[in-house]
Design a protein around this motif. Structure first.
Motif, PDB file in Angstrom:
ATOM      1  N   HIS A  41      13.552 -17.957  68.519  1.00 36.61           N
ATOM      2  CA  HIS A  41      13.679 -16.855  67.389  1.00 36.61           C
ATOM      3  C   HIS A  41      12.968 -15.820  67.734  1.00 36.61           C
ATOM      4  O   HIS A  41      11.996 -15.539  67.512  1.00 36.61           O
ATOM      5  N   HIS A  43      13.845 -11.605  68.719  1.00 37.99           N
ATOM      6  CA  HIS A  43      14.686 -10.498  68.750  1.00 37.99           C
ATOM      7  C   HIS A  43      14.195  -9.731  70.272  1.00 37.99           C
ATOM      8  O   HIS A  43      13.333  -9.016  70.336  1.00 37.99           O
ATOM      9  N   HIS A 221      19.472 -16.090  59.666  1.00 40.37           N
ATOM     10  CA  HIS A 221      18.387 -15.760  59.005  1.00 40.37           C
ATOM     11  C   HIS A 221      18.256 -15.991  57.647  1.00 40.37           C
ATOM     12  O   HIS A 221      19.240 -15.648  56.929  1.00 40.37           O
ATOM     13  N   HIS A 247      13.725 -18.859  60.075  1.00 41.63           N
ATOM     14  CA  HIS A 247      12.870 -18.648  59.028  1.00 41.63           C
ATOM     15  C   HIS A 247      13.048 -20.035  58.007  1.00 41.63           C
ATOM     16  O   HIS A 247      12.939 -21.187  58.512  1.00 41.63           O
ATOM     17  N   ASP A 304       9.154 -13.917  67.269  1.00 43.63           N
ATOM     18  CA  ASP A 304      10.073 -13.094  66.297  1.00 43.63           C
ATOM     19  C   ASP A 304      10.224 -11.774  67.053  1.00 43.63           C
ATOM     20  O   ASP A 304      10.914 -11.346  67.985  1.00 43.63           O
TER      21      ASP A 304
END
Ligand code: HPA
Ligand SMILES: [Zn+2]
Length: 364
Positions: A41, A43, A221, A247, A304
Motif C-alpha cells: 500500500h 502510492h 481502498h 485500510h 501509503d
C-alpha cells in the motif's frame, strides 16, 4: 487545520491514552530494519519528495509557488482525506514525461530496498496524468523501466497496481482502463483510491469485471471512518469479492464482516500513519492494527504516501507501529509473513520469500 501535525497529534493522543509502550528499543529497531519485507500500500505519487518536485519542475520548465523545500513541506497541512488529496494531486503535476515517472519509481524502489523491502506492489493514479496530456505509454513505460532496473541493480522485485480515482467519473475510469490494457503485461491489478464519499465501490463493478477478465487482480481502498464505511466494506467483501482490502480498519466494528473476511482469507494493507485510529463513531480512539490483530485478521503494514507523512518509510512506520499498537516480536514476524503470503505472485515465489524471512528470524 493541522496536517502532518494532525497525524502527530493523533499519535500523541494514542500515547496519552496509555495505548502505547515506551519508544522501541534499538535492538528491535535493528531487527525491523534487517527483516526482509514487502509493501502493498504505497502510492508512487505519494512518494514524490519535495526535493524531487523541485528537480522535475526545473527539468520541465515549470514554476512552483514555493520558495524552497522547507516552504513546500510546510504547506503539507491537512486534516482529513479530502484536504490531503488536494495537496497530493496538486503535487504530482510536475510529473510530465517518461523519465519523470522513471525517476519517481526508481527513487521509491531504492529507498525501499535500502530498508530491506524485497518485494513491493505499488499503486499509481494514471487518470491524473492523462488529464494533463501525459500518455499512458510514458506513465507505465517509465515506471516499468525503473522496476526492471531496480530489480537488476538493487534486487528489489515489484509489480504495479492501477488505481481508479474514484471521485472522477465511471466513464473516465473505463477510458483509463482501456488505455492501460495494451500494457496489461506490466500490471498486476487494479485498485480504487481517492475520495470515498459518494463514490461507493459498486460504481466500479464493470471496471473490476473487465480487469479480472484481463487477468488482473482487484483491490479497493476502504479508508477509515468514511461515510457508509461498513456498507462499502460489505460490498467489496461479499459482492465485488476483491482480492485484498486497503485500510479497512472499520471492519472491527462488525463481527459478521470480520467472520466473512477471515473465511475468505482476506489480507488488509493498513497504513498506521494515515488510517491508524478509528474515531468518528467511537467514544475512545481505537488503534486499528491492534484491534484487527486481536480480531484475528491478516494485517500487513505499509507506508501509503510517505513524502507527505514526514518522509517516514517502512522501517519508521513499523517502529512506530510497534510502539503505538503494542506489537510483540511474534506479531511483527507474523505480519511480515502475511506480507509475503498476500503477494500476487506464484506460490513458489512466495514460498522463496517466506524462506528468506524464516532464515533471517532464525539467525537474528
Ligand atoms: O490512503 C489513501 N486513500 C485514498 N486515496 C489516496 N490517494 C493516495 N493515498 C490515498
Ligand atoms: Zn492509500
Amino acid at each position: 487545520m493541522k496536517g502532518l501535525a494532525a497525524l502527530g497529534g493523533s499519535l500523541a493522543l494514542g500515547r496519552h491514552a496509555g495505548a502505547v509502550a515506551p519508544v522501541t528499543d534499538p535492538t528491535l529497531a535493528k531487527f525491523i530494519h534487517g527483516l526482509p519485507k514487502s509493501e502493498y500500500h504505497v502510492h508512487l505519487e505519494g512518494t514524490l519528495e519535495a526535493e524531487m518536485k523541485f528537480a522535475l519542475a526545473k527539468r520541465n520548465g515549470m514554476n512552483l509557488p514555493f520558495a524552497d523545500v522547507a516552504a513546500m513541506k510546510a504547506s503539507y497541512q491537512y486534516h482529513d482525506l479530502p484536504s490531503f488529496l488536494a495537496i497530493y494531486y496538486d503535487g504530482m503535476k510536475v510529473l510530465q514525461k517518461e523519465p519523470d515517472f522513471y525517476d519517481l519509481a526508481y527513487a521509491y524502489l531504492a529507498k525501499a530496498a535500502s530498508q530491506n523491502v524485497i518485494y513491493a506492489e505499488m499503486f499509481f493514479d494514471p487518470q491524473e496524468h492523462l488529464k494533463r496530456g501525459v500518455t499512458m505509454a510514458d506513465v507505465i513505460g517509465g515506471i516499468t523501466r525503473a522496476r526492471r532496473d531496480a530489480e537488476s541493480k538493487l534486487g528489489i522485485r515489484s509489480q504495479l497496481i492501477l488505481c481508479f480515482v474514484r471521485d472522477l467519473s465511471a466513464e473516465s475510469a473505463m477510458a483509463t482502463l482501456d488505455a492501460a490494457l495494451p500494457f496489461k503485461a506490466d500490471l498486476v491489478g487494479v485498485g480504487l483510491d481517492s475520495d470515498e464519499a459518494g463514490n461507493p465501490p459498486e460504481k466500479f463493478r464493470e471496471h473490476f469485471a473487465k480487469a479480472r477478465a484481463n487477468g488482473l487482480k482487484v483491490t479497493a481502498h476502504c479508508d477509515v471512518d468514511q461515510t457508509d464505511t461498513l456498507k462499502n466494506i460489505r460490498t467489496v467483501l461479499t459482492d465485488l469479492k476483491v482480492d485484498r482490502i486497503d485500510h479497512g480498519g472499520n471492519i472491527v466494528q462488525s463481527t459478521e464482516l470480520v467472520a466473512i473476511a477471515k473465511e475468505r482469507g482476506i489480507y488488509f494493507t493498513v497504513c498506521p500513519t494515515f488510517s491508524g485510529t478509528l474515531r468518528r463513531t467511537e467514544k475512545m480512539p481505537v488503534d486499528v492494527v491492534r484491534a484487527m490483530l486481536d480480531a484475528g485478521l491478516k494485517v500487513t503494514i505499509s507506508s501509503d504516501d510517505p513524502a507527505y507523512m514526514g518522509s517516514e518509510y517502512i522501517d519508521g512506520v513499523l517502529i512506530r507501529a510497534v510502539d503505538r499498537s503494542r506489537l510483540s516480536k511474534a506479531e511483527l514476524i507474523a505480519m511480515t509473513r502475511y506480507g509475503f503470503e498476500a503477494a500476487w505472485l506464484p506460490e513458489a515465489d512466495k514460498a522463496a520469500m517466506i524462506a528468506r524471512l524464516d532464515a533471517y528470524v532464525k539467525s537474528a
